[in-house]
Design a protein around this motif. Structure first.
Motif, PDB file in Angstrom:
ATOM      1  N   PHE A 100       0.871  -1.176   0.000  1.00  0.00           N
ATOM      2  CA  PHE A 100       0.000   0.000   0.000  1.00  0.00           C
ATOM      3  C   PHE A 100       0.904   1.220   0.000  1.00  0.00           C
ATOM      4  O   PHE A 100       1.569   1.509   0.988  1.00  0.00           O
ATOM      5  N   VAL A 101       0.944   1.920  -1.120  1.00  0.00           N
ATOM      6  CA  VAL A 101       1.822   3.084  -1.258  1.00  0.00           C
ATOM      7  C   VAL A 101       0.975   4.345  -1.330  1.00  0.00           C
ATOM      8  O   VAL A 101       0.044   4.425  -2.142  1.00  0.00           O
ATOM      9  N   SER A 102       1.273   5.305  -0.470  1.00  0.00           N
ATOM     10  CA  SER A 102       0.590   6.596  -0.551  1.00  0.00           C
ATOM     11  C   SER A 102       1.489   7.605  -1.238  1.00  0.00           C
ATOM     12  O   SER A 102       2.703   7.605  -1.048  1.00  0.00           O
ATOM     13  N   ILE A 103       0.856   8.472  -2.039  1.00  0.00           N
ATOM     14  CA  ILE A 103       1.558   9.585  -2.682  1.00  0.00           C
ATOM     15  C   ILE A 103       1.045  10.849  -2.014  1.00  0.00           C
ATOM     16  O   ILE A 103      -0.149  11.140  -2.090  1.00  0.00           O
ATOM     17  N   VAL A 104       1.922  11.575  -1.343  1.00  0.00           N
ATOM     18  CA  VAL A 104       1.525  12.833  -0.728  1.00  0.00           C
ATOM     19  C   VAL A 104       2.352  13.965  -1.343  1.00  0.00           C
ATOM     20  O   VAL A 104       3.342  13.712  -2.033  1.00  0.00           O
ATOM     21  N   GLY A 105       1.937  15.205  -1.073  1.00  0.00           N
ATOM     22  CA  GLY A 105       2.677  16.335  -1.629  1.00  0.00           C
ATOM     23  C   GLY A 105       1.724  17.502  -1.793  1.00  0.00           C
ATOM     24  O   GLY A 105       0.513  17.313  -1.831  1.00  0.00           O
ATOM     25  N   PRO A 106       2.278  18.704  -1.918  1.00  0.00           N
ATOM     26  CA  PRO A 106       1.431  19.876  -2.022  1.00  0.00           C
ATOM     27  C   PRO A 106       0.592  19.864  -3.295  1.00  0.00           C
ATOM     28  O   PRO A 106       0.913  19.160  -4.253  1.00  0.00           O
ATOM     29  N   SER A 107      -0.453  20.662  -3.275  1.00  0.00           N
ATOM     30  CA  SER A 107      -1.328  20.809  -4.426  1.00  0.00           C
ATOM     31  C   SER A 107      -0.506  21.244  -5.639  1.00  0.00           C
ATOM     32  O   SER A 107       0.340  22.131  -5.538  1.00  0.00           O
ATOM     33  N   GLY A 108      -0.706  20.576  -6.755  1.00  0.00           N
ATOM     34  CA  GLY A 108       0.017  20.940  -7.971  1.00  0.00           C
ATOM     35  C   GLY A 108       1.328  20.199  -8.165  1.00  0.00           C
ATOM     36  O   GLY A 108       2.024  20.403  -9.164  1.00  0.00           O
ATOM     37  N   SER A 109       1.681  19.307  -7.229  1.00  0.00           N
ATOM     38  CA  SER A 109       2.968  18.602  -7.358  1.00  0.00           C
ATOM     39  C   SER A 109       2.902  17.410  -8.316  1.00  0.00           C
ATOM     40  O   SER A 109       3.915  16.754  -8.549  1.00  0.00           O
ATOM     41  N   GLY A 110       1.705  17.116  -8.830  1.00  0.00           N
ATOM     42  CA  GLY A 110       1.608  16.099  -9.888  1.00  0.00           C
ATOM     43  C   GLY A 110       1.061  14.754  -9.445  1.00  0.00           C
ATOM     44  O   GLY A 110       1.147  13.781 -10.196  1.00  0.00           O
ATOM     45  N   LYS A 111       0.453  14.708  -8.255  1.00  0.00           N
ATOM     46  CA  LYS A 111      -0.037  13.430  -7.715  1.00  0.00           C
ATOM     47  C   LYS A 111      -1.084  12.798  -8.630  1.00  0.00           C
ATOM     48  O   LYS A 111      -0.994  11.621  -8.988  1.00  0.00           O
ATOM     49  N   THR A 112      -2.101  13.606  -8.988  1.00  0.00           N
ATOM     50  CA  THR A 112      -3.178  13.085  -9.836  1.00  0.00           C
ATOM     51  C   THR A 112      -2.656  12.727 -11.218  1.00  0.00           C
ATOM     52  O   THR A 112      -3.027  11.701 -11.788  1.00  0.00           O
ATOM     53  N   THR A 113      -1.775  13.564 -11.750  1.00  0.00           N
ATOM     54  CA  THR A 113      -1.194  13.282 -13.066  1.00  0.00           C
ATOM     55  C   THR A 113      -0.459  11.943 -13.047  1.00  0.00           C
ATOM     56  O   THR A 113      -0.608  11.132 -13.965  1.00  0.00           O
ATOM     57  N   LEU A 114       0.300  11.696 -11.981  1.00  0.00           N
ATOM     58  CA  LEU A 114       1.025  10.429 -11.856  1.00  0.00           C
ATOM     59  C   LEU A 114       0.053   9.250 -11.883  1.00  0.00           C
ATOM     60  O   LEU A 114       0.241   8.272 -12.621  1.00  0.00           O
ATOM     61  N   LEU A 115      -1.017   9.369 -11.098  1.00  0.00           N
ATOM     62  CA  LEU A 115      -2.006   8.285 -11.048  1.00  0.00           C
ATOM     63  C   LEU A 115      -2.698   8.098 -12.398  1.00  0.00           C
ATOM     64  O   LEU A 115      -2.907   6.972 -12.856  1.00  0.00           O
ATOM     65  N   ASN A 116      -3.025   9.216 -13.052  1.00  0.00           N
ATOM     66  CA  ASN A 116      -3.688   9.137 -14.360  1.00  0.00           C
ATOM     67  C   ASN A 116      -2.795   8.466 -15.404  1.00  0.00           C
ATOM     68  O   ASN A 116      -3.279   7.740 -16.260  1.00  0.00           O
ATOM     69  N   THR A 160      -3.176  11.229  -1.522  1.00  0.00           N
ATOM     70  CA  THR A 160      -3.859  11.990  -0.480  1.00  0.00           C
ATOM     71  C   THR A 160      -3.043  13.227  -0.127  1.00  0.00           C
ATOM     72  O   THR A 160      -1.830  13.253  -0.329  1.00  0.00           O
ATOM     73  N   HIS A 161      -3.710  14.282   0.387  1.00  0.00           N
ATOM     74  CA  HIS A 161      -2.935  15.386   0.942  1.00  0.00           C
ATOM     75  C   HIS A 161      -2.933  15.289   2.470  1.00  0.00           C
ATOM     76  O   HIS A 161      -2.373  16.137   3.148  1.00  0.00           O
ATOM     77  N   ASP A 162      -3.577  14.227   2.998  1.00  0.00           N
ATOM     78  CA  ASP A 162      -3.730  14.062   4.440  1.00  0.00           C
ATOM     79  C   ASP A 162      -2.673  13.070   4.944  1.00  0.00           C
ATOM     80  O   ASP A 162      -2.769  11.867   4.740  1.00  0.00           O
ATOM     81  N   VAL A 163      -1.654  13.610   5.612  1.00  0.00           N
ATOM     82  CA  VAL A 163      -0.524  12.779   6.024  1.00  0.00           C
ATOM     83  C   VAL A 163      -0.952  11.730   7.058  1.00  0.00           C
ATOM     84  O   VAL A 163      -0.471  10.595   7.040  1.00  0.00           O
ATOM     85  N   THR A 164      -1.886  12.093   7.940  1.00  0.00           N
ATOM     86  CA  THR A 164      -2.391  11.128   8.936  1.00  0.00           C
ATOM     87  C   THR A 164      -2.975   9.910   8.236  1.00  0.00           C
ATOM     88  O   THR A 164      -2.739   8.768   8.646  1.00  0.00           O
ATOM     89  N   GLU A 165      -3.746  10.197   7.188  1.00  0.00           N
ATOM     90  CA  GLU A 165      -4.358   9.136   6.400  1.00  0.00           C
ATOM     91  C   GLU A 165      -3.264   8.230   5.803  1.00  0.00           C
ATOM     92  O   GLU A 165      -3.347   7.005   5.864  1.00  0.00           O
ATOM     93  N   ALA A 166      -2.239   8.856   5.254  1.00  0.00           N
ATOM     94  CA  ALA A 166      -1.143   8.113   4.629  1.00  0.00           C
ATOM     95  C   ALA A 166      -0.433   7.238   5.650  1.00  0.00           C
ATOM     96  O   ALA A 166      -0.154   6.064   5.398  1.00  0.00           O
ATOM     97  N   VAL A 167      -0.173   7.797   6.831  1.00  0.00           N
ATOM     98  CA  VAL A 167       0.558   7.043   7.852  1.00  0.00           C
ATOM     99  C   VAL A 167      -0.275   5.866   8.348  1.00  0.00           C
ATOM    100  O   VAL A 167       0.234   4.770   8.555  1.00  0.00           O
ATOM    101  N   GLN A 168      -1.577   6.085   8.490  1.00  0.00           N
ATOM    102  CA  GLN A 168      -2.433   5.005   8.995  1.00  0.00           C
ATOM    103  C   GLN A 168      -2.481   3.833   8.007  1.00  0.00           C
ATOM    104  O   GLN A 168      -2.474   2.679   8.404  1.00  0.00           O
ATOM    105  N   LEU A 169      -2.529   4.156   6.717  1.00  0.00           N
ATOM    106  CA  LEU A 169      -2.840   3.119   5.741  1.00  0.00           C
ATOM    107  C   LEU A 169      -1.619   2.473   5.079  1.00  0.00           C
ATOM    108  O   LEU A 169      -1.701   1.333   4.642  1.00  0.00           O
ATOM    109  N   SER A 170      -0.488   3.207   5.009  1.00  0.00           N
ATOM    110  CA  SER A 170       0.535   2.790   4.037  1.00  0.00           C
ATOM    111  C   SER A 170       1.654   1.940   4.579  1.00  0.00           C
ATOM    112  O   SER A 170       2.005   2.006   5.750  1.00  0.00           O
TER     113      SER A 170
END
Ligand code: ADP
Ligand code: ADP
Length: 220
Positions: free
Chosen positions: A36-52, A186-196
């Protein structure tokens, strides 16, 4: 066992004046097995583009992406920010609609609806459910196809804190049960830490800033 191999991935967009903007700038990433890998980072850093790009919705400008499961190409499922249920079909019909393999679909639908605690709502229409319930249906629908790789783009971002917390628990349960390869934005680090198992931090400009391996033995 599925794997995602990304080498030197570059994505550029061109505006109407022909000027190029680079939004992903040389991403290298290797994910294999039940991770389970989470991708976090500020808005505009390319997270959605990477997933797409990994999903095949968007093309890449350079580098390569390979998705494998054993000796064949891996199948991919995508959970979007909003659940995108078909409004004129019941919950169960929504799950049926996406099945590649129709045989045994009813058992799979029941099983995954049960894992998100909504087996009793199979005959309802999406408009009769809350936002959190709709998103749980969206997650059950993606898992019910049993793809090798599951991509999720901020599936909880439209929900209030209480709902998204309970949804994280459902997601954790369904993932532990089904053990797929997951990329979760996600932009929610807590979420990332819980799940990943692993957290990839993207920096502005679309580079990997940091990779954090999460210690699975610690309580989450
Ligand atoms: P994030 O998901 O991290 O917020 P995005 O992947 O949505 O980032 O966007 C990364 C950058 O790419 C942003 O600067 C965004 O404006 C730009 N971008 C995304 N899609 C397009 C597009 N279709 N055309 C031009 N620029 C785009
Ligand atoms: P079937 O799989 O049974 O052929 P259809 O795709 O034809 O189902 O759609 C079933 C019903 O949903 C039809 O009455 C159709 O008019 C309606 N429908 C199709 N698309 C939409 C839509 N975007 N919004 C609302 N209703 C729709």
């Amino acid at each position: 066992m599925a794997s995602i191999e990304i080498d030197g991935l570059v994505k550029e967009y061109q505006n109407r004046q022909g000027r190029r903007t680079r939004v992903l700038d040389g991403i290298d990433l290797s994910i294999s097995g039940e991770t389970f890998v989470s991708i976090v980072g500020p808005s505009g850093s390319g997270k959605t583009t990477l997933l797409n790009i990994v999903s095949g919705i968007e093309t890449l400008s350079g580098g390569s992406v390979r998705l494998r499961a054993g000796d064949r190409d891996a199948t991919v499922g995508y959970v979007f920010q909003d659940p995108r249920l078909l409004p004129w079909r019941t919950v169960t019909q929504n799950l049926k609609f996406v099945q590649r393999d129709r045989s045994g679909w009813e058992e799979r639908a029941r099983h995954y609806l049960d894992l998100v605690g909504l087996a009793h709502l199979g005959d309802r229409y999406p408009a009769q459910l809350s936002g959190g319930q709709q998103q749980r249906i969206g997650i059950a629908r993606a898992f019910s196809v049993e793809p090798d790789i599951l991509l999720m783009d901020e599936p909880f971002s439209h929900l209030d804190a209480m709902t998204s917390r309970s949804l994280r628990e459902h997601l954790e349960r369904i993932w532990l049960e089904s053990q797929r390869t997951v990329m979760f934005v996600t932009h929610d680090v807590t979420e990332a830490v819980q799940l990943s198992d692993r957290i990839i931090v993207l920096a502005p400009g679309g580079r990997i800033h940091e990779t954090i391996e999460v210690d699975l033995s610690r309580p989450r």
